[in-house]
Design a protein around this motif. Structure first.
Motif, PDB file in Angstrom:
ATOM      1  N   HIS A 133      24.508  49.810 -31.995  1.00  0.00           N
ATOM      2  CA  HIS A 133      23.563  50.400 -32.942  1.00  0.00           C
ATOM      3  C   HIS A 133      22.116  50.318 -32.459  1.00  0.00           C
ATOM      4  O   HIS A 133      21.199  50.616 -33.234  1.00  0.00           O
ATOM      5  CB  HIS A 133      23.683  49.685 -34.297  1.00  0.00           C
ATOM      6  CG  HIS A 133      24.987  49.897 -34.971  1.00  0.00           C
ATOM      7  ND1 HIS A 133      25.180  50.854 -35.934  1.00  0.00           N
ATOM      8  CD2 HIS A 133      26.194  49.271 -34.815  1.00  0.00           C
ATOM      9  CE1 HIS A 133      26.437  50.803 -36.374  1.00  0.00           C
ATOM     10  NE2 HIS A 133      27.071  49.863 -35.695  1.00  0.00           N
ATOM     11  N   CYS A 134      21.872  49.930 -31.208  1.00  0.00           N
ATOM     12  CA  CYS A 134      20.487  49.823 -30.734  1.00  0.00           C
ATOM     13  C   CYS A 134      19.831  51.200 -30.762  1.00  0.00           C
ATOM     14  O   CYS A 134      20.503  52.235 -30.699  1.00  0.00           O
ATOM     15  CB  CYS A 134      20.424  49.192 -29.351  1.00  0.00           C
ATOM     16  SG  CYS A 134      20.752  50.295 -27.958  1.00  0.00           S
ATOM     17  N   SER A 135      18.529  51.206 -30.854  1.00  0.00           N
ATOM     18  CA  SER A 135      17.814  52.487 -30.989  1.00  0.00           C
ATOM     19  C   SER A 135      17.990  53.379 -29.759  1.00  0.00           C
ATOM     20  O   SER A 135      18.058  54.599 -29.881  1.00  0.00           O
ATOM     21  CB  SER A 135      16.332  52.252 -31.273  1.00  0.00           C
ATOM     22  OG  SER A 135      15.721  51.566 -30.200  1.00  0.00           O
ATOM     23  N   PHE A 139      20.269  58.224 -27.328  1.00  0.00           N
ATOM     24  CA  PHE A 139      21.005  58.792 -26.197  1.00  0.00           C
ATOM     25  C   PHE A 139      22.229  59.572 -26.654  1.00  0.00           C
ATOM     26  O   PHE A 139      22.575  60.604 -26.088  1.00  0.00           O
ATOM     27  CB  PHE A 139      21.407  57.673 -25.230  1.00  0.00           C
ATOM     28  CG  PHE A 139      22.002  58.159 -23.934  1.00  0.00           C
ATOM     29  CD1 PHE A 139      21.293  58.996 -23.085  1.00  0.00           C
ATOM     30  CD2 PHE A 139      23.266  57.762 -23.551  1.00  0.00           C
ATOM     31  CE1 PHE A 139      21.840  59.435 -21.876  1.00  0.00           C
ATOM     32  CE2 PHE A 139      23.824  58.184 -22.348  1.00  0.00           C
ATOM     33  CZ  PHE A 139      23.110  59.024 -21.519  1.00  0.00           C
ATOM     34  N   HIS A 140      22.876  59.092 -27.716  1.00  0.00           N
ATOM     35  CA  HIS A 140      24.089  59.736 -28.214  1.00  0.00           C
ATOM     36  C   HIS A 140      23.815  60.681 -29.380  1.00  0.00           C
ATOM     37  O   HIS A 140      24.707  61.438 -29.773  1.00  0.00           O
ATOM     38  CB  HIS A 140      25.129  58.689 -28.625  1.00  0.00           C
ATOM     39  CG  HIS A 140      25.693  57.969 -27.442  1.00  0.00           C
ATOM     40  ND1 HIS A 140      26.859  58.342 -26.829  1.00  0.00           N
ATOM     41  CD2 HIS A 140      25.222  56.926 -26.721  1.00  0.00           C
ATOM     42  CE1 HIS A 140      27.086  57.552 -25.801  1.00  0.00           C
ATOM     43  NE2 HIS A 140      26.112  56.690 -25.712  1.00  0.00           N
ATOM     44  N   GLY A 141      22.607  60.632 -29.948  1.00  0.00           N
ATOM     45  CA  GLY A 141      22.286  61.495 -31.076  1.00  0.00           C
ATOM     46  C   GLY A 141      23.148  61.200 -32.289  1.00  0.00           C
ATOM     47  O   GLY A 141      23.553  62.105 -33.010  1.00  0.00           O
ATOM     48  N   ALA A 142      23.439  59.933 -32.507  1.00  0.00           N
ATOM     49  CA  ALA A 142      24.349  59.532 -33.581  1.00  0.00           C
ATOM     50  C   ALA A 142      23.930  58.164 -34.127  1.00  0.00           C
ATOM     51  O   ALA A 142      23.039  57.510 -33.570  1.00  0.00           O
ATOM     52  CB  ALA A 142      25.775  59.457 -33.045  1.00  0.00           C
ATOM     53  N   ALA A 143      24.585  57.717 -35.179  1.00  0.00           N
ATOM     54  CA  ALA A 143      24.272  56.431 -35.792  1.00  0.00           C
ATOM     55  C   ALA A 143      24.550  55.260 -34.854  1.00  0.00           C
ATOM     56  O   ALA A 143      23.933  54.209 -34.977  1.00  0.00           O
ATOM     57  CB  ALA A 143      25.066  56.255 -37.089  1.00  0.00           C
ATOM     58  N   ARG A 145      21.373  54.733 -18.243  1.00  0.00           N
ATOM     59  CA  ARG A 145      22.284  55.613 -18.972  1.00  0.00           C
ATOM     60  C   ARG A 145      22.512  56.848 -18.108  1.00  0.00           C
ATOM     61  O   ARG A 145      21.562  57.485 -17.678  1.00  0.00           O
ATOM     62  CB  ARG A 145      21.691  55.972 -20.325  1.00  0.00           C
ATOM     63  CG  ARG A 145      21.727  54.770 -21.270  1.00  0.00           C
ATOM     64  CD  ARG A 145      20.885  54.985 -22.507  1.00  0.00           C
ATOM     65  NE  ARG A 145      21.099  53.911 -23.468  1.00  0.00           N
ATOM     66  CZ  ARG A 145      20.514  52.720 -23.401  1.00  0.00           C
ATOM     67  NH1 ARG A 145      19.684  52.439 -22.426  1.00  0.00           N
ATOM     68  NH2 ARG A 145      20.762  51.800 -24.315  1.00  0.00           N
ATOM     69  N   THR A 146      23.780  57.142 -17.864  1.00  0.00           N
ATOM     70  CA  THR A 146      24.156  58.236 -16.979  1.00  0.00           C
ATOM     71  C   THR A 146      24.747  59.376 -17.795  1.00  0.00           C
ATOM     72  O   THR A 146      25.516  59.149 -18.724  1.00  0.00           O
ATOM     73  CB  THR A 146      25.145  57.730 -15.914  1.00  0.00           C
ATOM     74  OG1 THR A 146      24.527  56.657 -15.191  1.00  0.00           O
ATOM     75  CG2 THR A 146      25.544  58.829 -14.954  1.00  0.00           C
ATOM     76  N   CYS A 160      25.213  69.700 -19.207  1.00  0.00           N
ATOM     77  CA  CYS A 160      25.459  69.721 -20.660  1.00  0.00           C
ATOM     78  C   CYS A 160      24.836  68.548 -21.392  1.00  0.00           C
ATOM     79  O   CYS A 160      24.764  68.556 -22.617  1.00  0.00           O
ATOM     80  CB  CYS A 160      26.947  69.805 -20.960  1.00  0.00           C
ATOM     81  SG  CYS A 160      27.891  68.324 -20.499  1.00  0.00           S
ATOM     82  N   GLY A 161      24.391  67.521 -20.664  1.00  0.00           N
ATOM     83  CA  GLY A 161      23.743  66.372 -21.287  1.00  0.00           C
ATOM     84  C   GLY A 161      24.681  65.326 -21.852  1.00  0.00           C
ATOM     85  O   GLY A 161      24.226  64.359 -22.461  1.00  0.00           O
ATOM     86  N   SER A 162      25.989  65.478 -21.674  1.00  0.00           N
ATOM     87  CA  SER A 162      26.926  64.495 -22.221  1.00  0.00           C
ATOM     88  C   SER A 162      26.601  63.090 -21.732  1.00  0.00           C
ATOM     89  O   SER A 162      26.400  62.860 -20.543  1.00  0.00           O
ATOM     90  CB  SER A 162      28.367  64.822 -21.810  1.00  0.00           C
ATOM     91  OG  SER A 162      28.843  65.943 -22.482  1.00  0.00           O
ATOM     92  N   SER A 163      26.588  62.150 -22.670  1.00  0.00           N
ATOM     93  CA  SER A 163      26.367  60.735 -22.383  1.00  0.00           C
ATOM     94  C   SER A 163      27.645  60.155 -21.823  1.00  0.00           C
ATOM     95  O   SER A 163      28.670  60.140 -22.504  1.00  0.00           O
ATOM     96  CB  SER A 163      26.005  60.007 -23.676  1.00  0.00           C
ATOM     97  OG  SER A 163      24.955  60.670 -24.337  1.00  0.00           O
TER      98      SER A 163
END
Length: 140
Positions: A32-34, A39-43, A75-76, A81-84
């Motif tokens: 849950h770190c900011s 990076f994931h665009g999610a909670a 973070r790679t 497409c930008g997928s984490s």
């Protein structure tokens, strides 16, 4: 000698980067770190681990890009497409690969076992499962 079996397959959104995992380690967490949230665009980000020898990219390695944050974490992601795809802690010795479970195409029997870095969680998200909750890492 027979080649090691890699039963788990994954890929980025556009499919140009593919990977395989032979064995997924049992520690899987919702971070849950900011930075993971952004990076994931999610909670939160859900990450799995594999020993380095049990993870390999099969196509598109040249499409990988890495962002290194001020705190040294990496973070790679896919440049198209930008997928984490991967996370690497600043103190990593390279023996483990942390990958985004959401990029797996294969079903897995394991389930996430913890919520980590919850003191930074999105205020609009409420944790409603019974998994252990750690304000920082698993040792906090």
């Amino acid at each position: 000698m027979a080649e090691k079996a890699f039963p788990y397959k994954g890929q980025c959104l556009c499919g140009q980067i593919t990977y395989e995992v032979a064995v997924i380690e049992p520690a899987m967490g919702h971070c849950h770190c900011s930075m993971c949230r952004k990076f994931h665009g999610a909670a939160f980000a859900t990450l799995g681990e594999a020993k380095a020898g049990n993870f390999r990219f099969t196509t598109g390695k040249d499409k990988l890009k890495t962002y290194q944050a001020e705190n040294g974490t990496k973070r790679t992601f896919c440049e198209d497409c930008g997928s984490s795809l991967l996370f690497e802690a600043s103190n990593s010795d390279g023996s483990l690969v942390e990958f985004s479970l959401g990029t797996l195409d294969s079903d897995i029997a394991l389930k996430p076992d913890a919520h980590i870095f919850t003191q930074y969680k999105a205020q609009w998200h409420h944790i409603t499962d019974d998994l252990p909750i750690f304000p920082e890492g698993r040792n906090s």
